[in-house]
Design an enzyme around this catalytic site. Structure first.
Site, PDB file in Angstrom:
ATOM      1  N   THR A  63       0.839  -1.209   0.000  1.00 30.36           N
ATOM      2  CA  THR A  63       0.000   0.000   0.000  1.00 30.36           C
ATOM      3  C   THR A  63       0.867   1.249   0.000  1.00 30.36           C
ATOM      4  OG1 THR A  63      -1.711  -1.204   1.224  1.00 30.36           O
ATOM      5  CG2 THR A  63      -1.884   1.199   1.180  1.00 30.36           C
TER       6      THR A  63
ATOM      7  N   ASP B 125      -4.901  -3.049  -7.201  1.00 30.59           N
ATOM      8  CA  ASP B 125      -4.420  -3.690  -5.979  1.00 30.59           C
ATOM      9  C   ASP B 125      -5.049  -5.082  -5.844  1.00 30.59           C
ATOM     10  OD1 ASP B 125      -3.114  -4.029  -3.599  1.00 30.59           O
ATOM     11  OD2 ASP B 125      -4.452  -2.741  -2.428  1.00 30.59           O
ATOM     12  N   GLU B 126      -4.405  -5.949  -5.070  1.00 30.61           N
ATOM     13  CA  GLU B 126      -4.901  -7.313  -4.800  1.00 30.61           C
ATOM     14  C   GLU B 126      -5.241  -8.033  -6.106  1.00 30.61           C
ATOM     15  OE1 GLU B 126      -4.539  -8.454  -1.978  1.00 30.61           O
ATOM     16  OE2 GLU B 126      -4.828  -6.900  -0.454  1.00 30.61           O
TER      17      GLU B 126
END
Length: 712
Positions: free
Chosen positions: A33, A219-220
């Site tokens: 992050t 993200d992810e």
């Protein structure tokens, strides 16, 4: 902005690389992050990209808000304007402008889960769906699975032609879709599916959105499924795409996630650079070594090895209890000891993780007895779950004939007893000044109920009276009662496997009560004992130990972590392995990897001996314990009996004759009829022995001639 002073070398490379598409493989606790945040800030402040031309897609609102706050803290007002949101929020933006292309109005309503349940109940009534045939919740999941796989109601109806129960579900699916279309409503799956429909059929719409964003971040990325992946390709069609994720943490395949999207990113996109973030800022070296050793057993992964500059840290503790209650007691007592030794620790520094929610039951009970505050995440407390409360109501009815229990279960499973029928039963009971159940037993002919309902009620009464006079153990009598009243069958027909597991775990609770109260326990005493556990407050505020499934724990971290239920067939789950042996085992291993890397300072891996009523067999330690290697692992507690092989082999152990009093739990036997087994418990002249399926648990006379002790 001096990025080199706040990022390590790999992080800096990931934050500043702009010469092509980028894949960031971010290990657990490696600061992903942080990297995405600084990358967005770098694009705005150092490169001069307008914030409105930057898109960052996250998979939770919490992650999106956290990223926005960090960018705002770094850049102030200069960072405002970039689009940071979930994939669903991004699709809503598209649909508010372009959904008229599909015949909807732009003021559409988004249904949440409660809205869906209410609508489903309405449709069940309109279509005459028999009570108990399918639950609203399971129907919602059924529709979602087909919608995500882009199978229309009409196509589904053709696929299941001739199968009446499935045809009924297809009809509900069609009615659900028609109702939503008429009333301009979309559910969460529609947000993705309908955006994809628009993009596929309208290239000019795709250009509007893909040309707006010069840099797209996801993200992810290890958690994306087919639809999300295709949407991301459309959004990033004319952009530089940066994806961030960890193939070793792909644990949501049951929701459609596919590890191959991140694995094959460099094949699907041209000019891709891969940066690996493998420096961990969370866990000790010993914990990382165990996690690395475990995950190296997977074949379908990208090579990386987490490391840390921190000291080795405490040994990982593997504890094997004599029973699941003993395992739970170890967890509770260890937390108390750690708190006493270190005044800086609080209850919030501890988490207990498990593979399935039913495993929380013994831990909850021990924590309540110890007056230890805890919070259960992602599930109701065990004794508050509907199926458990229903089962306990059957037992209360058996013991006390009480009206509250009768009213709860008289139509569960469905017996055609609605409010009017219940009023008729209550009226007869009031006239005779007896309980509803007694009235049903004695005066059913006065109630004016239909023959079909009376037949079903008669079967229910017969099952309860059979259990009342049963010579079986309490645990077996309970199990037979749930079978006879049709509760298991109802759950099986609705494919509610987790609810069945909870009822099996309740059987384990009853069996444990019997062990603790030999010769004196009955259902009434058991109900009195567990009343303690059903009257506790939730206690969501303040200091508490966190209890949650491993799936729920992803993205979190705790100073000390206990992973309970580390038994074979529980973790790894036999259901997952059965569906796809190799891929299933690899995902279960990834799940263990996620669990282990939640721990910062200490990691405890716990399992227990005995018989599992859920898995229907004797317990063995999870193979994951052996896979983490012997280094830095401390084994304590009662060692397991050797793993039983129920197949024929050349090394047949020698047989000994046996007496009565010298049996111990864990002893291996062979039976002339049932084959090999393991002694689970000893009760005077009798022993409980776990055999392989289909025989299961048997209570046998310890000195019987058909039983022979095995010695290696």
């Amino acid at each position: 902005m001096d990025l080199k002073s706040v990022l390590n070398q790999s992080q800096y490379e990931a934050a500043t690389y702009l010469d092509g598409h980028l894949r960031i493989i971010a290990g657990a606790g490696s600061g992903k992050t942080r990297v995405i945040t600084y990358r967005v800030a770098y694009l705005i402040q150092d490169v001069g990209i307008a914030p409105r031309n930057i898109l960052a897609i996250t998979f939770t609102n919490k992650a999106a808000n956290e990223m926005k706050e960090r960018i705002e803290k770094l850049l102030g007002l200069d960072g405002a304007g970039s689009t940071i949101c979930t994939i669903h929020s991004m699709c809503v933006r598209v649909l508010r402008r372009h959904i008229p292309l599909l015949g909807y109005g732009t003021n559409f309503v988004i249904l949440d889960e409660e809205d869906q349940k209410a609508l489903m109940s309405k449709l069940f009534k309109e279509l005459g769906v028999p009570k108990g045939a399918v639950t609203p919740k399971s129907m919602i999941h059924y529709i979602s699975a087909h919608k995500i796989n882009r199978i229309s109601p009409d196509q589904l109806k053709r696929n299941v032609a001739g199968n009446q129960p499935e045809e009924m579900k297809a009809d509900v699916y069609k009615a659900y879709e028609d109702y939503n279309a008429r009333h301009n409503m979309l559910d969460f799956d529609d947000l993705l599916v309908k955006t994809l429909e628009i993009f596929e059929d309208n290239p000019e719409v795709v250009k509007q959105w893909s040309r707006r964003y010069q840099y797209v971040h996801v993200d992810e990325f290890q958690d994306v499924g087919e639809i999300e992946y295709r949407l991301i390709r459309f959004f990033g069609q004319d952009s530089t795409v940066c994806v961030v994720g960890d193939p070793d943490q792909t644990i949501y395949s049951f929701r459609g996630s596919d590890v191959n999207f991140i694995m094959n990113f460099d094949s699907d996109y041209e000019n891709v650079k891969t940066v690996i973030l493998d420096r961990n800022y969370r866990s000790t070296a010993n914990i990382l070594e165990a996690a690395n050793t475990l995950i190296e057993n997977n074949e379908n992964r990208l090579e990386k090895n987490l490391y840390t500059d921190a000291d080795g840290g405490a040994d990982i503790v593997h504890y094997t209890g004599k029973s699941e209650d003993d395992e739970a007691a170890f967890i509770v007592s260890t937390i108390e000891d750690e708190l006493n030794k270190n005044p800086e620790l609080t209850y919030r520094d501890f988490a207990v993780l498990y593979r399935a929610n039913y495993l929380s039951r013994p831990i909850e009970q021990k924590m309540i007895l110890a007056k230890m505050p805890y919070r259960l995440f992602g599930a109701l407390k065990f004794f508050n779950r509907k199926e458990v409360k229903d089962a306990l109501s059957y037992l209360r009815l058996l013991c006390y004939n009480d009206d509250l229990s009768f009213e709860r279960i008289v139509n569960v499973p469905a017996r055609g007893i609605g409010p009017k029928s219940l009023e008729k039963i209550q009226l007869v009971a009031t006239n005779h000044r007896i309980s509803d159940y007694e009235a049903l037993c004695l005066y059913s002919d006065e109630m004016g109920l239909g023959k079909k309902s009376l037949l079903k009620l008669s079967a229910m009464v017969e099952a309860i009276e059979k259990a009342r006079t049963s010579k079986q153990s309490l645990a077996d009598a309970y199990d037979t009662l749930m079978e006879d009243v049709g509760y298991y069958e109802m759950l099986k027909s609705n494919q509610e496997s987790s609810r069945i597991d909870n009822l099996r775990e309740l059987k384990s609770s009853i069996a444990g009560y019997m062990r603790d109260h030999p010769g004196q326990g009955d259902f009434g005493q058991y109900l009195q004992d567990i009343a303690l556990y059903t009257s506790q407050d939730e206690g969501k505020d303040g200091d508490y130990v966190s209890l949650m499934s491993i799936h729920m724990s992803k993205g979190l971290e705790f100073r000390q972590v206990f992973v309970s239920g580390m038994s074979d067939k529980v973790f790894p789950s036999w259901r997952v392995i059965e569906e796809n042996e190799r891929d299933g085992m690899e995902e279960e291993r990834r799940l263990a990897y996620v669990a282990f890397t939640r721990a910062e300072e200490k990691l405890y891996l716990c399992d227990s001996e005995g018989y599992s009523y859920v898995e229907q067999g004797p317990k063995k330690t999870s193979p994951f314990i052996a896979e983490i290697g012997a280094a830095h692992v401390k084994h304590i507690g009662k060692a397991h009996a050797p793993a039983l092989s129920f197949a024929d082999d050349d090394d047949v152990p020698e047989m000994e004759e046996n007496g009565i009093s010298d049996w111990r739990a864990g002893d291996l036997i062979t039976h002339d009829v049932f084959g090999k087994g393991v002694v689970v418990s000893v009760h005077g002249e009798f022993i409980d022995v776990a055999f392989a399926v289909p025989h299961g648990l048997k209570t046998l006379l310890a000195s019987h001639k058909t039983i022979h002790r095995l010695t290696n």
